[in-house]
Each structure stands twice: as C-alpha cells, then as structure tokens.
Design a protein around this motif. Sequence first.
Motif, PDB file in Angstrom:
ATOM      1  N   UNK A 191       0.809  -1.211   0.000  1.00 14.82           N
ATOM      2  CA  UNK A 191       0.000   0.000   0.000  1.00 14.82           C
ATOM      3  C   UNK A 191       0.845   1.264   0.000  1.00 14.82           C
ATOM      4  N   UNK A 192       2.180   1.130  -0.015  1.00 14.83           N
ATOM      5  CA  UNK A 192       2.976   2.357  -0.057  1.00 14.83           C
ATOM      6  C   UNK A 192       4.232   2.243   0.767  1.00 14.83           C
ATOM      7  N   UNK A 193       4.571   3.316   1.488  1.00 15.82           N
ATOM      8  CA  UNK A 193       5.859   3.421   2.150  1.00 15.82           C
ATOM      9  C   UNK A 193       5.779   2.930   3.582  1.00 15.82           C
ATOM     10  N   UNK A 194       6.750   2.148   3.966  1.00 14.68           N
ATOM     11  CA  UNK A 194       6.898   1.723   5.355  1.00 14.68           C
ATOM     12  C   UNK A 194       8.294   2.118   5.804  1.00 14.68           C
TER      13      UNK A 194
ATOM     14  N   UNK B 186       9.055   8.874  -2.175  1.00 15.46           N
ATOM     15  CA  UNK B 186      10.046   9.768  -1.571  1.00 15.46           C
ATOM     16  C   UNK B 186       9.390  11.021  -1.021  1.00 15.46           C
ATOM     17  N   UNK B 187       8.402  11.552  -1.762  1.00 11.17           N
ATOM     18  CA  UNK B 187       7.713  12.756  -1.299  1.00 11.17           C
ATOM     19  C   UNK B 187       6.859  12.452  -0.076  1.00 11.17           C
ATOM     20  N   UNK B 188       6.221  11.307  -0.064  1.00  9.61           N
ATOM     21  CA  UNK B 188       5.427  10.905   1.100  1.00  9.61           C
ATOM     22  C   UNK B 188       6.311  10.807   2.337  1.00  9.61           C
ATOM     23  N   UNK B 189       7.469  10.195   2.159  1.00  7.92           N
ATOM     24  CA  UNK B 189       8.403  10.055   3.284  1.00  7.92           C
ATOM     25  C   UNK B 189       8.848  11.424   3.804  1.00  7.92           C
TER      26      UNK B 189
END
Length: 492
Positions: free
Chosen positions: A80-83, A443-446
């Motif tokens: 589902x995305x970034x962990x 990267x932007x989410x992080x």
Amino acid sequence: MSKLLSKKQPSAAVPWIEKEKYQKNKDPYFKFLVNPHFRYTALLFVFLSLWFLFQVFWFPPTKTHYAATTVSAVTTTTSYGVHQNPRTTVTLSSPKCNGRVSVYVYNLPEEFNVGLLQDCSHLNVYTNMCPHVANRGLGQPLDNMELGLSDVNPWFATHQFIAEMIFHARVENHPCRTWDPSKATLFYVPFYGGLHVSSKFQEQNHTTRDALAVRLADYLEDQPSWREHYGKDHFIALGRTSWDFMRTDSGPDFGANCLLNLPPVKNMSVLTVERNPWQGSNQHGIPYPSYFHPSTSDQMLTWQRMLRRSNRPYLFSFIGAPRKGVDKAAIRDEMIKQCAESTRCKLLQCNHGNPKCYNPAEILRVMRESQFCLQAPGDSFTRRSTFDSILSGCIPVFFSRHTAYTQYAWFLPEKTSEYSVYIDEQGNGSKRIEAELSKISEEEVERMRATVIDMIPRLTYAHPNASSTDLGFEDAVDVALDALAHHVRTKI
C-alpha cells in the motif's frame, strides 16, 4: 507493542567463588579481606560503580536542540505504499524565557473563570462538562493507550473545546510569567469565554447572554494596565470558534454572544481555535488540543520515534460522520463513498453513536495506520481531527483553505505542500481522491511525513505541571506567546 527503548542491564556473568577456597589460613595473599574497614570501603566502591553504570545505561542522555533536526530513514515498500524503518536523531530545544516575552496574568474575579466550574454539569447545553474540566482542563487520564511510555501518563481524554483552560494552567506555571505589571510585555486575561457561551446557547434573551462579556469589558477598562495602551498589549485565549462570539443584530442567531464585537475586546489580541478569515484581524488561530500532554522531552521523543517506525498499510483514511446542508453534506458524502469503495482506505464512520469514534486509542490507531488523513470541514471550517492527524504522523489532506492555511500561520509551515495535500472540494480532484494521492511519490510521502512528525511539539499543549527544565521543547503555548509578543511590539 514492543518496547521502544532497550534498557541495558549490568552483567551478572561473574563465576561463583566457593568460600572455603579463600579461607583465612589457606592463602596469605587474601588475608586483607578479613579487615572490616577494607571490606566496607570495597563494598562501597562496588556499589557506587554499579550505580554509575545503572545511570548510564538505564537513563540515556537526551539531546536538546530542536533547530538541528536530523532524520535518516531506510525505506521499504509495502503493497500500500511506504513503510519506514528509520534511524533517527531528533533534538529539541528547551523553552527558556529569552527576554522577548514577559507575561502578566490578571487575577480576575472568579465569575470570569474558575467560578464557572462550580456548575460544570451545565457548562454545555449538549453534554456534562464535569469530566472534561478535571485536571485543569486536560480531562480524564487515559490508561488504555498502550504506547510504550513507562513514566508519568501523558494521555488524557481532552475535550476539543477546552483550550482556554489548558492555556491558563500553562501560563500560570510559565517561566516567562511576571507578577509585576510594570515589567510585562503581555497581559493575559484568563476568561473562560468558551465554557460560558456554550452554557448560554439556548438563552433567548440577548442581554442575559451577553452580560458576563460586557462585565469583563467594563472591568478591563477600569484597570491601570489597560489604560496605558488601551488594551493593545492584552490578550485572551478562547477554546471555541470565533463565530460563537460574533453575533450581530443583522445576522442569524446561533446562540453566540457579542464578546468579540465589543470595542475594548477589538483592541485586544484574541487567540481562538478558529478565526474569522475575513473580519478577524485581531484574531489568531491556536491549535485544538489533542490527547497528548507530555511533561518531559523523553515522552515527546519516544512518541516521535514510535511514529517513524510505524507501519502504515492504508493509503488514506477518513474518520467522521455525514453532515446536513448542501455544501457540508456533498464533500463528506463523497469521502465516505470513495473510502468505502477502496481497499486502500480505512473508514471509521461516526454516525449512529459509533463508540469507536469516542475512543482516542481507536482514533489514533486508524490514523497511525494511514499515510494520508482526509480533513473535511466540520460544523465550521476547522476541526480537531487535523491535530489528531498530525499527532499520529498522518499527512493531512485539506479540501478548504480555511481548514488550516488561513488559520494557524504561527504554527504551520508557510509552504503548505511541505506537510499537507490540498484538493479543492469544488474541483475534479475531489471526485477521485485515491488517484490524486497515488500520484505522490514514495520519496515525497516520506519527506512530508518526516515534516509532520517534526511539527508535533509546537502543536501540542504540554502538561501544565511540566517544568521548563524537563519539558525540553517549545509547545503550542510557547509558540503563541513568542509570536504574540512580536505582534504586540508592532502595534505599540
């Protein structure tokens, strides 16, 4: 939940020595052990050495300097995305009175603040406020949070409209407080206006509804400190929205009083959880209080570390109930519909008295498992959920600029894209929320989430009993006082 901080124990791997091996007559080399004075000195030395090792490993030192925040993270991708699996170094700055702020607290007649609490069961026409005014406004302690904090409990079931009480308690114990009005740069008027107005929402007689506000204005105009600058260096903090204090004869009557329309109050600065974006030139937005009220920097750092390590399997989430009215209903109905239809969204519907919506642990759990949290306008533009979202490390998604951008200039980054996403509720993006959020790179989410987590201290109301030396960071009250002092200097 696993422990966040491992505590190193002194080694116990010392071989046992049998007593008969070193008897008095068997080895002259150890004869000195029978000397009672030497044995006492040796035991004292061993005890002090062990105590020193215990202090070093059990209580690791905490760095304090918030300006230099460093985040280093190893990122893995889930379905589902970034962990994040971060290695972080976070430092905080200790709040000190740097000479820019010196605040005098008015000792008002009790009818304007603490006297109102004597009838706490009638402070709100919709709910009994007695549990919520406890602990100087923090409310009832929460014992079911399971957040890995072993010291004094920083979690409370705090009411969303109680900021005025918490602000009062914090300023009374603030390092920049002065008891000498001649040395003050700010004058704080601790009026519990929000609690009072909510007790009069159903009062039909406007004169009766306005009476306490009018008496406050009269009281202030009689004070020598007021007359020096006609109130330009005075301020109040209100726990409800500005609309509850701006009734006019020509507008609709929603139970508001006229406090903010009184000429003396217009001279003052007004801190409120929601300002009028068009007529509130003397109004300044302050955060809604959430559930976290730390008293030490270690509590804050522990919580931030936990957020950086949290797994977020959902792309976005929405917590809320449908609303009546064309505009409010449209965007909320759209969010509920889209979230319910998506496997990447966590929906917590709050209609029909859903008990999960009154459980802070459940609310924060949903947000901690989400990368983005949808923030629809509430009964007014703003909502407490925005600050619950940030407290959970969840990137807020706004659909009206007045939900945050025109409200909290003292607290939020000027560049809104650093910490949030904006989707115009009137635009096509609001019809395809998941697609819009999916466009944002990992990267932007992080990067955005790191910014959100770094923002938590300045949006948090610290425990009123926290000492300036233990707190170790600037909280919402510190930020407000510093910004207010600068604002007042430009007026006088």
